[in-house]
Design an enzyme around this catalytic site. Structure first.
Site, mmCIF file in Angstrom:
data_model
loop_
_atom_site.group_PDB
_atom_site.id
_atom_site.type_symbol
_atom_site.label_atom_id
_atom_site.label_comp_id
_atom_site.label_asym_id
_atom_site.label_seq_id
_atom_site.Cartn_x
_atom_site.Cartn_y
_atom_site.Cartn_z
ATOM 1 N N CYS A 111 14.395 38.207 3.797
ATOM 2 C CA CYS A 111 14.222 39.942 3.555
ATOM 3 C C CYS A 111 13.601 40.261 4.412
ATOM 4 C CB CYS A 111 13.014 39.868 2.774
ATOM 5 S SG CYS A 111 13.040 39.006 0.970
ATOM 6 N N HIS A 253 9.447 46.556 2.801
ATOM 7 C CA HIS A 253 10.598 45.493 2.329
ATOM 8 C C HIS A 253 9.629 45.255 0.811
ATOM 9 C CE1 HIS A 253 12.252 42.398 0.108
ATOM 10 N NE2 HIS A 253 11.220 41.426 0.439
ATOM 11 N N ASN A 283 13.370 43.371 -5.886
ATOM 12 C CA ASN A 283 13.522 42.993 -4.086
ATOM 13 C C ASN A 283 14.757 42.200 -4.332
ATOM 14 O OD1 ASN A 283 13.103 41.243 -2.156
ATOM 15 N ND2 ASN A 283 11.444 40.560 -2.271
#
Length: 332
Positions: A111, A253, A283
């Site tokens: 990520c 993020h 996500n």
């Protein structure tokens, strides 16, 4: 004037299949209220046959168009879900974009990959190795999720986001003003796909498919995400000389809404200045920051000259932050 990598264009891509929370509740012990209250996610997009490379090409095409160019000197692709274990996906993406012959490589920082990709591309530009770069974050997490694992299946989505960087000066809008990067390999097992790599294949026994799924230890990941993003973003603010109150938009993020608000709160950034995009896409790992930037552009949340702080945390463990004054660019 010092050389810098400058943001010149932004493009994104999402697969066609929309997966609302209600669909997941049909086969998982969960419901829309449970998912929203714990993550902030209302829906996500999952691929119906499109690969990571396919989404990367689409986002890359749009970023190039937004930048008003059809060529760059470098392609960097951040992904955890490459089209193949070997070779890297970036050279194929570059070729499909009509960029055959340019340097192209993948970055695997989960990520945090997009921030790592930006740092790498900016370093190439400021070193004089290239004059421009295309940085892409692209993922098809639906291909590595255990469909029966509520911990991960409700969280992750597929998508891609790309930016074009050009050589410029550090005092112009769009110039990246510095980076803070870090890692902690001692905690690698918190976010991991256990099987498929050389460690498993080096064993005498035949590899087992059970290790092919993505796994995550939610509670410690939450804690480390808040701690590491806060520390990294704070260090970057100190480096740029910005106060938290001067930040116009915080784009972290998009892992969990509670993480984003906790980081903003600990930094002293007004929560209303935090960009949230995970409610519509989940996500999307390395793609999450460019997707969030695109949404912020589309909704008029970013204006030329705004002070924008980016920060991410991912498997590895890895983390990173950067900052820029928002340029007058198009997002497609």
């Amino acid at each position: 004037m010092s050389g810098a990598g400058v943001l010149a264009g932004l493009g994104t891509a999402l697969p066609a299949r929309l997966v609302p929370n209600e669909e997941l509740s049909r086969h998982l012990d969960t419901d829309d209220e449970w998912i929203r209250s714990r993550t902030g996610i209302g829906q996500r997009y999952w691929s119906d046959g499109a690969s990571t490379g396919d989404l990367a090409v689409e986002a890359g095409q749009r970023a190039l168009k937004a930048a008003g160019t059809d060529t760059v000197d470098l392609v960097v692709l951040a992904t955890t879900t490459p089209d193949h274990p070997c070779p890297a996906t970036a050279p194929d993406v570059a070729d499909r974009l009509g960029l055959s012959g340019v340097a192209a490589y993948d970055i695997a920082a989960v990520c945090s990959g997009f921030i790592y990709g930006l740092a790498s591309a900016v370093a190439h530009i400021t070193a004089g190795l290239v004059g421009s770069a295309l940085v892409i974050g692209a993922e098809t997490y639906s291909t590595i999720l255990d469909p029966l694992d509520r911990t991960t299946s409700v969280i992750f989505g597929d998508g891609a986001g790309a930016v074009v960087l050009r050589s410029g000066s550090v005092d112009e809008r769009g110039a990246f003003l510095g980076f803070d990067l870090g890692s902690d390999g001692a905690l690698k097992d918190l976010i991991v796909i256990p099987g498929g790599g050389s460690r498993e294949r080096a064993a005498a026994e035949r590899p087992q498919s059970a290790g092919a799924y993505f796994t995550m230890q939610g509670k410690p990941v939450f804690r480390h995400a808040v701690t590491r993003m806060t520390s990294s973003a704070g260090a970057l603010l100190d480096r740029t000389g910005w106060s938290p109150a001067s930040v116009d938009r915080f784009v972290g993020h998009q892992a969990n809404a509670r993480i984003l608000h906790a980081v903003a709160d600990q930094l002293g950034i007004d929560g209303a200045r935090t960009v949230i995009d995970l409610d519509r896409v989940g996500n999307t790992s390395a793609a999450s920051i460019p997707l969030a930037l695109s949404r912020a552009c589309g909704e008029g949340l970013l204006s030329p000259g705004d002070r924008v702080l980016l920060s991410a945390f991912g498997g590895g463990l890895t983390w990173g932050s950067t900052a820029l004054l928002w340029p007058d660019i198009t997002a497609l």
